[in-house]
Design an enzyme around this catalytic site. Structure first.
Site, PDB file in Angstrom:
ATOM      1  N   CYS A   5       0.843  -1.194   0.000  1.00  0.00           N
ATOM      2  CA  CYS A   5       0.000   0.000   0.000  1.00  0.00           C
ATOM      3  C   CYS A   5       0.871   1.235   0.000  1.00  0.00           C
ATOM      4  O   CYS A   5       2.082   1.155   0.119  1.00  0.00           O
ATOM      5  CB  CYS A   5      -0.859  -0.007   1.256  1.00  0.00           C
ATOM      6  SG  CYS A   5      -1.718  -1.551   1.485  1.00  0.00           S
ATOM      7  N   ARG A  30       1.288   2.630  -5.892  1.00  0.00           N
ATOM      8  CA  ARG A  30       1.592   1.591  -4.904  1.00  0.00           C
ATOM      9  C   ARG A  30       0.359   0.774  -4.535  1.00  0.00           C
ATOM     10  O   ARG A  30       0.462  -0.235  -3.869  1.00  0.00           O
ATOM     11  CB  ARG A  30       2.160   2.208  -3.633  1.00  0.00           C
ATOM     12  CG  ARG A  30       3.543   2.796  -3.805  1.00  0.00           C
ATOM     13  CD  ARG A  30       4.046   3.264  -2.470  1.00  0.00           C
ATOM     14  NE  ARG A  30       4.255   2.145  -1.599  1.00  0.00           N
ATOM     15  CZ  ARG A  30       5.432   1.510  -1.477  1.00  0.00           C
ATOM     16  NH1 ARG A  30       6.456   1.907  -2.186  1.00  0.00           N
ATOM     17  NH2 ARG A  30       5.561   0.478  -0.689  1.00  0.00           N
ATOM     18  N   TRP A  76      -3.877  -1.687  -1.508  1.00  0.00           N
ATOM     19  CA  TRP A  76      -3.760  -2.709  -2.541  1.00  0.00           C
ATOM     20  C   TRP A  76      -4.124  -4.010  -1.849  1.00  0.00           C
ATOM     21  O   TRP A  76      -3.321  -4.619  -1.159  1.00  0.00           O
ATOM     22  CB  TRP A  76      -2.313  -2.751  -3.035  1.00  0.00           C
ATOM     23  CG  TRP A  76      -2.150  -3.484  -4.293  1.00  0.00           C
ATOM     24  CD1 TRP A  76      -2.129  -2.987  -5.551  1.00  0.00           C
ATOM     25  CD2 TRP A  76      -1.962  -4.901  -4.444  1.00  0.00           C
ATOM     26  NE1 TRP A  76      -1.942  -3.991  -6.461  1.00  0.00           N
ATOM     27  CE2 TRP A  76      -1.841  -5.170  -5.813  1.00  0.00           C
ATOM     28  CE3 TRP A  76      -1.906  -5.968  -3.541  1.00  0.00           C
ATOM     29  CZ2 TRP A  76      -1.656  -6.458  -6.315  1.00  0.00           C
ATOM     30  CZ3 TRP A  76      -1.731  -7.247  -4.051  1.00  0.00           C
ATOM     31  CH2 TRP A  76      -1.607  -7.473  -5.417  1.00  0.00           C
ATOM     32  N   ASN A 102       1.307  -0.369   6.402  1.00  0.00           N
ATOM     33  CA  ASN A 102       1.737  -1.081   5.195  1.00  0.00           C
ATOM     34  C   ASN A 102       2.608  -2.241   5.657  1.00  0.00           C
ATOM     35  O   ASN A 102       3.516  -2.045   6.463  1.00  0.00           O
ATOM     36  CB  ASN A 102       2.543  -0.154   4.275  1.00  0.00           C
ATOM     37  CG  ASN A 102       3.050  -0.903   3.037  1.00  0.00           C
ATOM     38  OD1 ASN A 102       2.542  -1.956   2.710  1.00  0.00           O
ATOM     39  ND2 ASN A 102       4.077  -0.365   2.403  1.00  0.00           N
ATOM     40  N   GLY A 103       2.318  -3.450   5.189  1.00  0.00           N
ATOM     41  CA  GLY A 103       3.106  -4.608   5.605  1.00  0.00           C
ATOM     42  C   GLY A 103       2.214  -5.748   6.050  1.00  0.00           C
ATOM     43  O   GLY A 103       1.043  -5.804   5.671  1.00  0.00           O
ATOM     44  N   GLU A 482      11.602 -10.699 -21.209  1.00  0.00           N
ATOM     45  CA  GLU A 482      11.203  -9.380 -20.728  1.00  0.00           C
ATOM     46  C   GLU A 482      10.034  -8.816 -21.545  1.00  0.00           C
ATOM     47  O   GLU A 482       9.082  -8.273 -21.000  1.00  0.00           O
ATOM     48  CB  GLU A 482      12.393  -8.411 -20.745  1.00  0.00           C
ATOM     49  CG  GLU A 482      12.090  -6.980 -20.375  1.00  0.00           C
ATOM     50  CD  GLU A 482      11.465  -6.774 -18.993  1.00  0.00           C
ATOM     51  OE1 GLU A 482      10.933  -5.672 -18.754  1.00  0.00           O
ATOM     52  OE2 GLU A 482      11.456  -7.721 -18.190  1.00  0.00           O
ATOM     53  N   LYS A 486       6.242  -7.653 -20.252  1.00  0.00           N
ATOM     54  CA  LYS A 486       5.644  -6.333 -20.488  1.00  0.00           C
ATOM     55  C   LYS A 486       4.244  -6.472 -21.087  1.00  0.00           C
ATOM     56  O   LYS A 486       3.289  -5.851 -20.651  1.00  0.00           O
ATOM     57  CB  LYS A 486       6.533  -5.473 -21.413  1.00  0.00           C
ATOM     58  CG  LYS A 486       7.864  -5.074 -20.794  1.00  0.00           C
ATOM     59  CD  LYS A 486       7.770  -4.010 -19.750  1.00  0.00           C
ATOM     60  CE  LYS A 486       7.615  -4.589 -18.370  1.00  0.00           C
ATOM     61  NZ  LYS A 486       8.804  -4.924 -17.620  1.00  0.00           N
ATOM     62  N   GLU A 489       1.721  -8.137 -18.576  1.00  0.00           N
ATOM     63  CA  GLU A 489       1.443  -7.295 -17.395  1.00  0.00           C
ATOM     64  C   GLU A 489       0.390  -6.220 -17.685  1.00  0.00           C
ATOM     65  O   GLU A 489      -0.438  -5.914 -16.842  1.00  0.00           O
ATOM     66  CB  GLU A 489       2.707  -6.528 -17.002  1.00  0.00           C
ATOM     67  CG  GLU A 489       3.650  -7.206 -16.059  1.00  0.00           C
ATOM     68  CD  GLU A 489       4.717  -6.223 -15.585  1.00  0.00           C
ATOM     69  OE1 GLU A 489       4.599  -5.745 -14.453  1.00  0.00           O
ATOM     70  OE2 GLU A 489       5.640  -5.919 -16.359  1.00  0.00           O
ATOM     71  N   HIS A 505      10.689 -29.017 -28.281  1.00  0.00           N
ATOM     72  CA  HIS A 505      10.588 -29.872 -27.088  1.00  0.00           C
ATOM     73  C   HIS A 505       9.257 -29.671 -26.370  1.00  0.00           C
ATOM     74  O   HIS A 505       9.103 -30.022 -25.204  1.00  0.00           O
ATOM     75  CB  HIS A 505      11.769 -29.590 -26.146  1.00  0.00           C
ATOM     76  CG  HIS A 505      13.086 -29.769 -26.822  1.00  0.00           C
ATOM     77  ND1 HIS A 505      13.599 -30.999 -27.162  1.00  0.00           N
ATOM     78  CD2 HIS A 505      13.978 -28.854 -27.281  1.00  0.00           C
ATOM     79  CE1 HIS A 505      14.763 -30.844 -27.777  1.00  0.00           C
ATOM     80  NE2 HIS A 505      15.023 -29.557 -27.862  1.00  0.00           N
ATOM     81  N   LYS A 598       3.736  -1.340  -7.776  1.00  0.00           N
ATOM     82  CA  LYS A 598       5.098  -1.006  -8.194  1.00  0.00           C
ATOM     83  C   LYS A 598       6.159  -1.693  -7.343  1.00  0.00           C
ATOM     84  O   LYS A 598       7.200  -2.141  -7.843  1.00  0.00           O
ATOM     85  CB  LYS A 598       5.294   0.505  -8.135  1.00  0.00           C
ATOM     86  CG  LYS A 598       6.643   0.990  -8.625  1.00  0.00           C
ATOM     87  CD  LYS A 598       6.811   0.699 -10.093  1.00  0.00           C
ATOM     88  CE  LYS A 598       8.132   1.072 -10.690  1.00  0.00           C
ATOM     89  NZ  LYS A 598       8.320   0.536 -12.028  1.00  0.00           N
TER      90      LYS A 598
HETATM   91  C1  AGP Z   1       8.033  -5.270 -13.988  1.00  0.00           C
HETATM   92  O1  AGP Z   1       7.409  -4.501 -14.938  1.00  0.00           O
HETATM   93  C2  AGP Z   1       7.257  -5.396 -12.753  1.00  0.00           C
HETATM   94  N1  AGP Z   1       6.900  -4.176 -12.206  1.00  0.00           N
HETATM   95  C3  AGP Z   1       7.877  -6.322 -11.731  1.00  0.00           C
HETATM   96  O2  AGP Z   1       8.108  -7.560 -12.321  1.00  0.00           O
HETATM   97  C4  AGP Z   1       9.184  -5.818 -11.116  1.00  0.00           C
HETATM   98  O3  AGP Z   1      10.217  -5.887 -12.046  1.00  0.00           O
HETATM   99  C5  AGP Z   1       9.519  -6.683  -9.904  1.00  0.00           C
HETATM  100  O4  AGP Z   1       8.480  -6.550  -8.974  1.00  0.00           O
HETATM  101  C6  AGP Z   1      10.850  -6.286  -9.283  1.00  0.00           C
HETATM  102  O5  AGP Z   1      10.783  -4.991  -8.820  1.00  0.00           O
HETATM  103  P1  AGP Z   1      12.123  -4.292  -8.289  1.00  0.00           P
HETATM  104  O6  AGP Z   1      13.064  -4.143  -9.444  1.00  0.00           O
HETATM  105  O7  AGP Z   1      11.652  -2.984  -7.733  1.00  0.00           O
HETATM  106  O8  AGP Z   1      12.680  -5.189  -7.228  1.00  0.00           O
END
Ligand code: AGP
Length: 603
Positions: A5, A30, A76, A102-103, A482, A486, A489, A505, A598
């Site tokens: 959060c 967040r 969140w 938060n946590g 990667e 993207k 996500e 395979h 994030k």
């Molecule tokens: C990538 O687009 C995502 N936001 C997620 O996979 C991110 O890379 C991952 O949570 C790691 O985050 P960090 O680099 O802040 O540790």
């Protein structure tokens, strides 16, 4: 369990509620499924509900809530539904104490059970609410508890908070306020919490970007710190009321970097910054880089650990270390790192890579490695983050704030830093920096209007697909991983990447008439990957080539210059743009994709 959060607080001479609303808006990346604020004026007032800050700000008239002291939270949800009851702030039975958290409170159940046995009534399903009732419980006890620090003048709110905080197990950043007291009491343990100092007041937030509107003077808190903030006084203690000194630092980032400017979304803005940010990734103290190179050579066992996109940058790094420096490094997902702990010794070197510097899996792995005496190199984008303070050596990515949940500019910066380290191991970081400099215009052109139009057209054709696949070999395989992340996500289309050589395979069974397959090509392995593309084509697949030159097997071709070892940078960018265009095409919010946040601050 309020894992990921955004928390925000303000105490000062200004009216708190409008400041809280703006801070929560800046924190939305967040967590964004429910919002709430609480302030203290003549009484404690709380307003909260499920929904986004823009809607609730109007619907709940958040800015009219009185008081110069306030706390705010954007949630969140992970445990406990997205409801007004589960939204923060949480209050006690008497509506006198309000907290945001938060946590994870791991022992919340036993705390809740014993509080309920003592008559406390709970309004939510969350773990966080126990904190408000614990403080209430302490306040109801006799405040002249032995050992209370004389400097408390007998007021017991902060003492009650400390007694409550001491009972918590898990990770937490907490802000607490109390009716009739112009005061914010705060603490943190394994969850991020920073302070911003302005002439008119003190800010609290989960990270620095949300209060850059007001100040760049920041105080980073250590685990176990206690803060007591009054309108004209700020004190730092440990949980035994020992005074601690916490320095004020100034954030390099400027406000505009944390704003969208003329872009519709942070994602597109951050993608468009990469011609600059990859240059800034090279602005490292070369003495530190060379020292780290020395640690790699003298180390016995090197690990790269990370999550998500940062993990893909580490995988790319391992290929570059092997290719450029002829050195083997182990790459591990931070959440799986415990399976390698047996191999960790004081001679092991662990590179921990995390843009946010707050990813709990990475921090847990780093602490496990440190317990075995291993040395840590932290690579992060956030000065003052937990990871930036855990390492024996620190390399900052200099990408500026990344607000969009998706990592774009920070991914390419991480790859460039891996290249720089690999070259440094060869005693030749100049060559890498030269190559990165030469990339400037190519990267710039990849976010040009004409490239965007081409990718927008492709996004239109792919938007209704259920499955998209991506293949590559070598550095193009890590790029495919990667790129797939993207696209999935932000467009919610099932997208998967395979090593080209793995197709036969199993994955080839997924290909049928019209199945879109992206093929990442480079001079290094052209023949083999093109034959993989032909295997796909033979099953009716729709082949989209990402390459410097066209090929008859391609149904669509995205022209990207071949930049050898820096292909993971240059080939990732059009895929970021495509992912963005797919989200826009599908009317999805590219900056705040569903179910993601994030910074993943819990395990
Ligand atoms: C990538 O687009 C995502 N936001 C997620 O996979 C991110 O890379 C991952 O949570 C790691 O985050 P960090 O680099 O802040 O540790």
């Amino acid at each position: 369990m309020e894992e990921m959060c955004g928390i925000f607080g303000y105490i000062g001479s200004e009216k708190a509620s409008p400041i809280l609303s703006r801070g929560l808006k800046n924190l939305e990346y967040r967590g964004y499924d429910s919002v709430g604020i609480a302030t203290v004026s003549s009484r404690l007032e709380t307003r909260k509900d499920a929904g986004k800050i823009d809607d609730l700000r109007a619907r709940l008239n958040l800015d009219e809530v009185e008081g110069n002291v306030g706390i705010g939270h954007t949630r969140w949800a992970t445990h406990g539904a997205v409801t007004a009851e589960n939204a923060h702030p949480h209050i006690d039975c008497e509506n006198k104490v309000a907290i945001i958290h938060n946590g994870i409170i791991e022992n919340f159940y036993e705390l809740k059970t014993s509080l309920a046995e003592r008559g406390h009534r709970f309004a939510s399903e969350t773990d966080s609410e126990v904190i408000a009732h614990l403080i209430e419980d302490e306040l109801s006890k006799d405040s002249s508890i032995p050992g209370a620090a004389s400097s408390w003048n007998g007021c017991s709110f902060e003492h009650a908070c400390v007694e409550a905080f001491k009972k918590l197990r898990g990770s937490f950043a907490v802000l607490a306020i109390h009716e009739g007291e112009e005061k914010i009491v705060a603490t943190r343990k394994d969850s991020p919490l920073v302070l911003g100092l302005a002439d008119h007041g003190t800010f609290f937030a989960s990270d620095v970007a949300p209060f850059l509107d007001w100040t760049k003077d920041v105080v980073y808190l250590e685990n176990g710190d206690l803060v007591v903030a009054k309108r004209s006084d700020l004190q730092f203690f440990n949980l035994d009321f020992g005074e601690v000194a916490r320095p004020v630092s100034t954030v390099e980032w400027d406000l505009q970097e944390a704003k969208k400017g003329n872009f519709d979304h942070f994602m597109l803005k951050e993608i468009s910054e990469q011609a600059e940010t990859i240059q800034r990734a090279c602005l490292q103290n070369m003495e530190v880089v060379d020292r780290i190179a020395g640690m790699v050579r003298s180390g016995f066992g090197v690990f790269f650990i990370a999550c998500g996109s940062s993990y893909h940058a580490c995988l790319t790094g391992s290929y570059l270390f092997s290719k450029v420096a002829k050195l083997h490094v182990n790459v591990a997902l931070a959440s799986e790192f415990e399976n390698y702990e047996h191999f960790l010794t004081e001679n092991t070197l662990v590179f921990a890579v995390s843009q946010s510097g707050e990813t709990a899996d990475v921090l847990e792995a780093v602490r496990a490695a440190k317990r075995r005496g291993s040395r840590i190199v932290s690579i992060t984008n956030v000065m003052g983050s937990s990871l930036s303070r855990e390492g024996d050596e620190l390399l900052l990515m200099n990408s500026g704030p990344e607000i969009c949940v998706l990592s774009t500019k920070t991914y390419t910066s991480q790859v460039v830093m891996m290249g720089l380290l690999a070259c440094a191991l060869n005693g030749d970081h100049e060559s890498c920096m030269r190559k990165v400099k030469d990339l400037y215009m190519d990267v710039y052109n990849l976010t040009s209007r004409s490239m965007r139009d081409q990718l927008k057209a492709l996004a239109r054709d792919l938007a209704s697909e259920d499955h998209i696949y991506m293949i590559g070999r070598g550095l193009q395989y890590t790029t495919a991983l990667e790129a797939a992340l993207k696209v999935k996500e932000v467009s919610y289309i099932h997208t998967e990447a395979f090593a080209g050589g793995e197709l036969k395979h199993g994955p080839l069974a997924l290909i049928e008439e019209g199945t879109p397959v992206f093929v990442f090509v480079s001079r290094d392995n052209e023949d083999r990957i093109i034959s993989n593309a032909q295997e796909v084509k033979a099953r009716g697949g729709f082949v989209i080539g990402v390459a410097d030159w066209n090929n008859p097997v391609f149904d669509r071709w995205i022209k990207v210059p071949d930049c050898g070892d820096l292909n993971p940078v240059i080939q990732a960018i059009p895929m970021q743009v495509l992912a963005y265009e797919l989200a826009v095409q599908k009317n999805l919010d590219p900056d705040k994709p569903r179910n993601l946040a994030k910074s993943v601050t819990v395990l």
